[in-house]
Enzyme design. Structure first.
Site, PDB file in Angstrom:
ATOM      1  N   ARG A 146      39.626  36.628  32.185  1.00 51.27           N
ATOM      2  CA  ARG A 146      39.440  37.479  33.361  1.00 51.27           C
ATOM      3  C   ARG A 146      40.035  38.851  33.072  1.00 51.27           C
ATOM      4  O   ARG A 146      40.649  39.054  32.030  1.00 51.27           O
ATOM      5  CB  ARG A 146      39.986  36.836  34.655  1.00 51.27           C
ATOM      6  CG  ARG A 146      41.199  35.978  34.565  1.00 51.27           C
ATOM      7  CD  ARG A 146      42.436  36.649  34.105  1.00 51.27           C
ATOM      8  NE  ARG A 146      42.716  37.836  34.903  1.00 51.27           N
ATOM      9  CZ  ARG A 146      43.427  38.867  34.507  1.00 51.27           C
ATOM     10  NH1 ARG A 146      43.958  38.895  33.286  1.00 51.27           N
ATOM     11  NH2 ARG A 146      43.647  39.904  35.288  1.00 51.27           N
ATOM     12  N   GLY A 147      39.842  39.779  34.039  1.00 49.96           N
ATOM     13  CA  GLY A 147      40.237  41.165  33.803  1.00 49.96           C
ATOM     14  C   GLY A 147      39.025  41.905  33.259  1.00 49.96           C
ATOM     15  O   GLY A 147      38.398  41.451  32.285  1.00 49.96           O
ATOM     16  N   ALA A 148      38.689  43.043  33.886  1.00 50.44           N
ATOM     17  CA  ALA A 148      37.387  43.665  33.624  1.00 50.44           C
ATOM     18  C   ALA A 148      37.088  43.914  32.131  1.00 50.44           C
ATOM     19  O   ALA A 148      36.045  43.460  31.638  1.00 50.44           O
ATOM     20  CB  ALA A 148      37.277  44.958  34.436  1.00 50.44           C
ATOM     21  N   ARG A 203      29.991  37.002  37.062  1.00 51.96           N
ATOM     22  CA  ARG A 203      30.838  37.548  38.144  1.00 51.96           C
ATOM     23  C   ARG A 203      30.240  38.895  38.571  1.00 51.96           C
ATOM     24  O   ARG A 203      29.725  39.625  37.714  1.00 51.96           O
ATOM     25  CB  ARG A 203      32.312  37.734  37.695  1.00 51.96           C
ATOM     26  CG  ARG A 203      33.036  36.408  37.500  1.00 51.96           C
ATOM     27  CD  ARG A 203      34.526  36.610  37.221  1.00 51.96           C
ATOM     28  NE  ARG A 203      35.279  36.944  38.425  1.00 51.96           N
ATOM     29  CZ  ARG A 203      36.575  37.262  38.417  1.00 51.96           C
ATOM     30  NH1 ARG A 203      37.248  37.298  37.267  1.00 51.96           N
ATOM     31  NH2 ARG A 203      37.208  37.544  39.537  1.00 51.96           N
ATOM     32  N   ASP A 207      38.341  47.305  38.550  1.00 49.49           N
ATOM     33  CA  ASP A 207      37.177  46.517  38.135  1.00 49.49           C
ATOM     34  C   ASP A 207      35.906  47.355  38.131  1.00 49.49           C
ATOM     35  O   ASP A 207      34.982  47.101  37.364  1.00 49.49           O
ATOM     36  CB  ASP A 207      37.008  45.294  39.035  1.00 49.49           C
ATOM     37  CG  ASP A 207      38.024  44.249  38.635  1.00 49.49           C
ATOM     38  OD1 ASP A 207      39.176  44.358  39.049  1.00 49.49           O
ATOM     39  OD2 ASP A 207      37.658  43.363  37.834  1.00 49.49           O
ATOM     40  N   ASN A 247      39.516  46.945  42.998  1.00 52.21           N
ATOM     41  CA  ASN A 247      40.508  46.251  42.172  1.00 52.21           C
ATOM     42  C   ASN A 247      40.971  45.022  42.953  1.00 52.21           C
ATOM     43  O   ASN A 247      40.542  44.785  44.101  1.00 52.21           O
ATOM     44  CB  ASN A 247      41.680  47.178  41.829  1.00 52.21           C
ATOM     45  CG  ASN A 247      42.597  46.572  40.771  1.00 52.21           C
ATOM     46  OD1 ASN A 247      42.124  46.094  39.738  1.00 52.21           O
ATOM     47  ND2 ASN A 247      43.886  46.553  41.013  1.00 52.21           N
ATOM     48  N   LYS A 248      41.837  44.258  42.365  1.00 53.36           N
ATOM     49  CA  LYS A 248      42.294  42.989  42.953  1.00 53.36           C
ATOM     50  C   LYS A 248      42.690  43.157  44.419  1.00 53.36           C
ATOM     51  O   LYS A 248      43.325  44.139  44.791  1.00 53.36           O
ATOM     52  CB  LYS A 248      43.479  42.475  42.119  1.00 53.36           C
ATOM     53  CG  LYS A 248      44.059  41.155  42.543  1.00 53.36           C
ATOM     54  CD  LYS A 248      43.029  40.062  42.679  1.00 53.36           C
ATOM     55  CE  LYS A 248      42.243  39.805  41.412  1.00 53.36           C
ATOM     56  NZ  LYS A 248      41.028  38.966  41.656  1.00 53.36           N
TER      57      LYS A 248
END
Ligand code: MRU
Length: 331
Positions: A55-57, A89, A227, A237-238
């Protein structure tokens, strides 16, 4: 990043290609277990992105590039593979950017592994430059708040938001980091804190709701990753990023977004055009295998929020630091 214990630490990336396999650290098992998983088919890589093994862009982008590499090496229909990987995603721009990059490279007869390795290496090089530009903003004894994980795990290596922190620490600036835990998947507590520990960078984990309290007590800057960044500087973002940005503005704390070119989506004119992923209710109502919400209570679980560009002091990119109005220069 250095991974392991004491002197036994070895250099490892979040995702790489070896012996015809895509390999990655299973980030769902950190910090307790450093477990490497391997895939030989692009559909398994798509699943690993969907279920957040990776995970993580920017890491999602690199995994997508390696997935396309497998599809090419296995003689699969590249359009079908691209569609499957793109659907893994919806929010991180890097996923789509990487698939397009690979389709273009493969059309131009670049060998599949070289195309994907080059893509991953470009991310790492960009992160190093982000680190240099961002560290220049940090003074001796600086206290920084970050959210989620925008470190090496999220970017193949080095990090975006964590890159300036690493560089300032390496330069001997005595940085201290406040890490918000990042409910519901705890990327801050489980991944960012783990990375900082591996590097010996002083930090404290705080619950998400304590961010305003600690900002008021005195934090020099907030740095987060992204993201997707729209053409006007609104960015996803998150979940929980938006409220940190609002509090930072209220308290006049500089708020920076660190991201490479691959995260900018110039086709999205503003944040309303960014699709926000909703994940399962169980991520909210359960802790591990235990239900903690009353049976019968529903939950909503957006994985990201959108912060308007007026809250952003600057975007720390590989090409320097840009004010929201200067984003056009990135094109
Ligand atoms: O749901 P995740 O863990 O993929 O979300 C990650 C984030 O929100 C990160 O902050 C973002 O991708 C930037 S990573 C450099």
């Amino acid at each position: 990043m250095k991974v392991g214990l004491g002197d036994k630490k070895k250099d490892m990336r979040a995702v790489w290609f070896s012996n015809g396999e895509v390999r990655m650290i299973d980030q769902r098992r950190l910090p307790n277990d450093i477990h490497i998983v391997s895939f030989r088919d692009h559909s398994d890589v798509a699943l690993a992105i969907r279920n957040m093994t990776i995970r993580g862009a920017p890491s999602i982008g690199a995994a997508a590039a390696y997935g396309m590499c497998l599809a090419a090496l296995n003689g699969r229909n590249l359009k079908d593979a691209a569609d499957l990987i793109r659907a893994a995603r919806p929010t991180a721009n890097d996923l789509f950017y990487a698939v397009d990059h690979m389709l273009n490279a493969l059309r131009n007869k670049v060998p599949p592994q070289k195309a994907a390795d080059d893509y991953a290496q470009t991310i790492v090089d960009s992160c190093k430059r982000i680190g240099e530009h961002g560290a220049a903003l940090m003074n001796e004894g600086c206290t920084v708040m970050t959210h989620c994980n925008a470190g090496a795990l999220a970017t193949v290596d080095v990090g975006t938001a964590l890159a300036p922190i690493r560089k300032a620490h390496d330069d001997g600036k005595n940085v201290f980091v406040f890490v918000s835990e990042t409910r519901p998947r705890l990327q801050g507590m489980q991944l960012t804190a783990w990375e900082l520990l591996q590097e010996g960078i002083p930090h404290s984990v705080i619950v998400d709701g304590a961010s305003g309290h600690f900002m008021k007590m005195g934090i020099d800057m907030v740095i987060v990753g992204a993201d997707r960044i729209a053409a006007n500087g609104d960015f996803a973002n998150k979940i929980g990023t938006y409220e940190k940005a609002v509090i930072a503005k209220e308290l006049k704390i500089p708020f920076y977004v660190a991201a490479p070119v691959s995260t900018f989506d110039f086709a999205a004119e503003d944040g309303n055009k960014i699709e926000i992923e909703y994940r399962s209710e169980e991520e909210v109502t359960m802790v591990g295998s235990m239900r903690v919400a009353p049976v019968g209570s529903g939950a909503k679980n957006p994985a990201f929020d959108v912060t308007p560009s007026r809250y952003v002091t600057g975007f720390i990119t590989e090409r320097g630091i840009l004010r929201p109005l200067e984003i056009g220069r990135m094109r």
